[in-house]
Design a protein around this motif. Structure first.
Motif, PDB file in Angstrom:
ATOM      1  N   GLY A 145       0.780  -1.231   0.000  1.00 29.77           N
ATOM      2  CA  GLY A 145       0.000   0.000   0.000  1.00 29.77           C
ATOM      3  C   GLY A 145       0.807   1.273   0.000  1.00 29.77           C
ATOM      4  N   LEU A 146       2.095   1.212  -0.354  1.00 23.12           N
ATOM      5  CA  LEU A 146       2.876   2.445  -0.472  1.00 23.12           C
ATOM      6  C   LEU A 146       2.476   3.202  -1.728  1.00 23.12           C
ATOM      7  N   TRP A 147       2.820   4.481  -1.793  1.00 19.65           N
ATOM      8  CA  TRP A 147       2.243   5.398  -2.782  1.00 19.65           C
ATOM      9  C   TRP A 147       3.158   5.704  -3.956  1.00 19.65           C
ATOM     10  N   GLY A 148       4.251   5.008  -4.099  1.00 19.83           N
ATOM     11  CA  GLY A 148       5.233   5.264  -5.133  1.00 19.83           C
ATOM     12  C   GLY A 148       6.590   4.888  -4.594  1.00 19.83           C
ATOM     13  N   ALA A 149       7.630   5.537  -5.105  1.00 21.28           N
ATOM     14  CA  ALA A 149       8.982   5.211  -4.657  1.00 21.28           C
ATOM     15  C   ALA A 149       9.860   6.444  -4.719  1.00 21.28           C
ATOM     16  N   ALA A 150      10.964   6.380  -3.969  1.00 19.25           N
ATOM     17  CA  ALA A 150      11.969   7.447  -3.965  1.00 19.25           C
ATOM     18  C   ALA A 150      13.333   6.812  -4.186  1.00 19.25           C
ATOM     19  N   THR A 151      14.113   7.390  -5.092  1.00 19.22           N
ATOM     20  CA  THR A 151      15.441   6.876  -5.383  1.00 19.22           C
ATOM     21  C   THR A 151      16.434   8.036  -5.487  1.00 19.22           C
ATOM     22  N   GLY A 152      17.707   7.666  -5.596  1.00 20.05           N
ATOM     23  CA  GLY A 152      18.718   8.654  -5.903  1.00 20.05           C
ATOM     24  C   GLY A 152      18.696   9.013  -7.373  1.00 20.05           C
ATOM     25  N   THR A 153      19.682   9.781  -7.788  1.00 18.44           N
ATOM     26  CA  THR A 153      19.769  10.213  -9.183  1.00 18.44           C
ATOM     27  C   THR A 153      20.922   9.541  -9.917  1.00 18.44           C
ATOM     28  N   GLU A 154      21.793   8.824  -9.202  1.00 20.54           N
ATOM     29  CA  GLU A 154      22.958   8.208  -9.825  1.00 20.54           C
ATOM     30  C   GLU A 154      23.043   6.740  -9.412  1.00 20.54           C
ATOM     31  N   PHE A 171       5.789   2.139 -13.131  1.00 18.48           N
ATOM     32  CA  PHE A 171       5.267   3.336 -12.466  1.00 18.48           C
ATOM     33  C   PHE A 171       3.986   3.815 -13.158  1.00 18.48           C
ATOM     34  N   ALA A 172       4.018   3.867 -14.492  1.00 17.18           N
ATOM     35  CA  ALA A 172       2.857   4.348 -15.237  1.00 17.18           C
ATOM     36  C   ALA A 172       1.672   3.401 -15.091  1.00 17.18           C
ATOM     37  N   GLU A 173       1.927   2.114 -15.173  1.00 21.18           N
ATOM     38  CA  GLU A 173       0.831   1.142 -15.087  1.00 21.18           C
ATOM     39  C   GLU A 173       0.228   1.088 -13.686  1.00 21.18           C
ATOM     40  N   LEU A 174       1.064   1.220 -12.670  1.00 17.93           N
ATOM     41  CA  LEU A 174       0.565   1.257 -11.295  1.00 17.93           C
ATOM     42  C   LEU A 174      -0.037   2.613 -10.939  1.00 17.93           C
ATOM     43  N   ASP A 175       0.236   3.626 -11.775  1.00 18.27           N
ATOM     44  CA  ASP A 175      -0.265   4.986 -11.595  1.00 18.27           C
ATOM     45  C   ASP A 175       0.236   5.580 -10.277  1.00 18.27           C
ATOM     46  N   VAL A 176       1.565   5.502 -10.086  1.00 12.29           N
ATOM     47  CA  VAL A 176       2.205   6.085  -8.909  1.00 12.29           C
ATOM     48  C   VAL A 176       3.415   6.886  -9.359  1.00 12.29           C
ATOM     49  N   GLU A 318       7.024  31.454   1.932  1.00  9.48           N
ATOM     50  CA  GLU A 318       5.667  31.190   1.460  1.00  9.48           C
ATOM     51  C   GLU A 318       5.311  29.705   1.414  1.00  9.48           C
ATOM     52  N   ILE A 319       4.043  29.417   1.758  1.00 10.24           N
ATOM     53  CA  ILE A 319       3.433  28.113   1.474  1.00 10.24           C
ATOM     54  C   ILE A 319       2.175  28.415   0.677  1.00 10.24           C
ATOM     55  N   ALA A 320       2.227  28.239  -0.629  1.00 12.90           N
ATOM     56  CA  ALA A 320       1.105  28.614  -1.494  1.00 12.90           C
ATOM     57  C   ALA A 320      -0.073  27.662  -1.289  1.00 12.90           C
ATOM     58  N   PRO A 321      -1.297  28.194  -1.253  1.00 10.95           N
ATOM     59  CA  PRO A 321      -2.471  27.335  -1.064  1.00 10.95           C
ATOM     60  C   PRO A 321      -2.604  26.252  -2.136  1.00 10.95           C
ATOM     61  N   ALA A 322      -2.139  26.531  -3.350  1.00 13.12           N
ATOM     62  CA  ALA A 322      -2.296  25.565  -4.444  1.00 13.12           C
ATOM     63  C   ALA A 322      -1.459  24.314  -4.265  1.00 13.12           C
ATOM     64  N   TRP A 323      -0.421  24.385  -3.448  1.00 13.85           N
ATOM     65  CA  TRP A 323       0.522  23.275  -3.396  1.00 13.85           C
ATOM     66  C   TRP A 323      -0.079  22.009  -2.810  1.00 13.85           C
ATOM     67  N   ALA A 324      -1.012  22.132  -1.866  1.00 14.32           N
ATOM     68  CA  ALA A 324      -1.645  20.935  -1.296  1.00 14.32           C
ATOM     69  C   ALA A 324      -2.455  20.210  -2.364  1.00 14.32           C
ATOM     70  N   GLY A 325      -3.192  20.956  -3.163  1.00 18.88           N
ATOM     71  CA  GLY A 325      -3.935  20.328  -4.252  1.00 18.88           C
ATOM     72  C   GLY A 325      -3.020  19.700  -5.278  1.00 18.88           C
ATOM     73  N   ASN A 326      -1.901  20.355  -5.553  1.00 19.10           N
ATOM     74  CA  ASN A 326      -0.912  19.773  -6.468  1.00 19.10           C
ATOM     75  C   ASN A 326      -0.406  18.434  -5.935  1.00 19.10           C
ATOM     76  N   ALA A 327      -0.119  18.384  -4.626  1.00 12.59           N
ATOM     77  CA  ALA A 327       0.368  17.140  -4.025  1.00 12.59           C
ATOM     78  C   ALA A 327      -0.667  16.032  -4.150  1.00 12.59           C
ATOM     79  N   ARG A 328      -1.925  16.372  -3.950  1.00 14.96           N
ATOM     80  CA  ARG A 328      -2.968  15.355  -4.097  1.00 14.96           C
ATOM     81  C   ARG A 328      -3.036  14.832  -5.527  1.00 14.96           C
ATOM     82  N   ARG A 329      -2.876  15.718  -6.512  1.00 15.21           N
ATOM     83  CA  ARG A 329      -2.871  15.266  -7.900  1.00 15.21           C
ATOM     84  C   ARG A 329      -1.661  14.378  -8.187  1.00 15.21           C
ATOM     85  N   LEU A 330      -0.487  14.814  -7.722  1.00  8.36           N
ATOM     86  CA  LEU A 330       0.727  14.042  -7.940  1.00  8.36           C
ATOM     87  C   LEU A 330       0.631  12.657  -7.314  1.00  8.36           C
TER      88      LEU A 330
END
Length: 334
Positions: A145-154, A171-176, A318-330
């Motif tokens: 039930g995790l929501w995606g993954a985090a990795t390094g860049t190298e 990632f695309a097929e799991l939609d995460v 600043e913490i813009a109000p739009a950012w929470a909605g962006n996070a939900r979409r992401l």
């Protein structure tokens, strides 16, 4: 009052690392482990790398009660936990990396299940073996039930390598989404530029360089052309990308290796908006420059929670109000 729950939170922090006691020693001789010197100075060891002076035991990194109290103090309603960059283990033996990632992901899933109104989690992946990374992503999302993954860049394959296509398809097929965040060079892999070993420049400047290289590699390498449904977000506003965006766009139009698709006027600039960027950029002028190139709808809030560069008051301005909605979409929680 802090609004919690991913659906209702007004502040969602997507750049928050966790270190899990259950993973101590899970990478064999590489650790990780933590303790204190005789003088009481805390330390954290990963392989031959020893981080001194950052407390892990009885800190928000490892103690969920302290994490939640700090979140309340900072006005953070919800947080998405990702592996510590010190424990990516992208360069060790694949079997050891797979064992560590499974242990980490099991423990992370257990933690976020205990606090579903405050915490979500991202998986660790053994990136030295792209097929094993794909399989662990599927297990972490479908079974844990995790929501995606985090990795390094190298790691062993560059980000545009076709060897990573099976993982990107997953990632695309799991939609995460995938969160890319650098690690200091030399922890478990190549030592990197010796100039970055002075003054903590591997973290201060090296991270920004890795993030900029990651953005350029993904775009110039055609990753989003091959995987148009893939969502990736980059830490620290993409590093130096906002400052370099005009130069990168000029290279896309003029350099001989650039594809016909990226040569078109405005193509590189449009490609920048296919990525997401967290707003942990320290200075308001850097945030303004990021906004110029990608707009507010591709920015999410991030803190490097409890890290050395999170201000005492919790946020850099600043913490813009739009950012929470962006996070939900992401995060596919909108």
């Amino acid at each position: 009052m802090v609004m919690s729950g991913i659906a209702s939170a007004t502040v969602i922090d997507v750049h928050a690392h966790v270190r899990l006691n259950a993973t101590n020693g899970a990478a064999g001789r590489h650790g990780p482990e933590f303790g204190e010197d005789a003088d009481g100075s805390p330390w954290y060891r990963v392989g031959n790398y020893k981080l001194v002076g950052v407390r892990h035991k009885a800190s928000p990194f490892t103690d969920p009660a302290l994490r939640l109290a700090r979140m309340d103090k900072d006005g953070i309603g919800f947080q998405v936990l990702s592996p510590s960059p010190l424990t990516y283990f992208h360069h060790i033996d694949p079997a050891e990396a797979i064992a560590f990632c499974r242990k980490h992901n099991d423990a992370c899933a257990e933690l976020v299940r205990a606090y579903p109104d405050r915490l979500g989690g991202l998986a660790a992946l053994p990136m030295q073996d792209p097929i094993a990374a794909r399989d662990e992503l599927q297990r972490a999302v479908v079974e844990l039930g995790l929501w995606g993954a985090a990795t390094g860049t190298e790691f062993s394959n560059p980000l545009h390598s076709e060897a990573l296509d099976p993982l990107y398809r997953a990632f695309a097929e799991l939609d995460v989404p995938l969160f890319l965040h650098p690690a200091p060079s030399g922890i478990d892999g190549p030592p990197g530029d010796p100039n970055l070993k002075r003054f903590d420049l591997d973290v201060i400047i090296g991270f920004a360089a890795q993030e900029s290289i990651a953005v350029a590699t993904l775009i110039f390498g055609g990753v989003f052309d091959r995987h148009p449904d893939l969502d990736i977000w980059i830490s620290h506003g993409g590093g130096g990308t906002p400052m370099l965006a005009g130069r990168l766009a000029q290279a896309a139009r003029k350099r001989p290796w650039a594809s016909e698709a990226i040569r078109k006027d405005g193509a590189f600039e449009e490609a920048l908006t296919k990525l997401w960027y967290d707003a942990h950029v320290t200075d308001p002028s850097a945030l303004a420059l990021l906004r110029k190139w990608v707009g507010d709808d591709r920015i999410v809030y991030g803190t490097n929670f409890a890290g050395w560069d999170q201000p005492e008051e919790g946020a850099h301005g600043e913490i813009a109000p739009a950012w929470a909605g962006n996070a939900r979409r992401l995060l596919r929680k909108g």
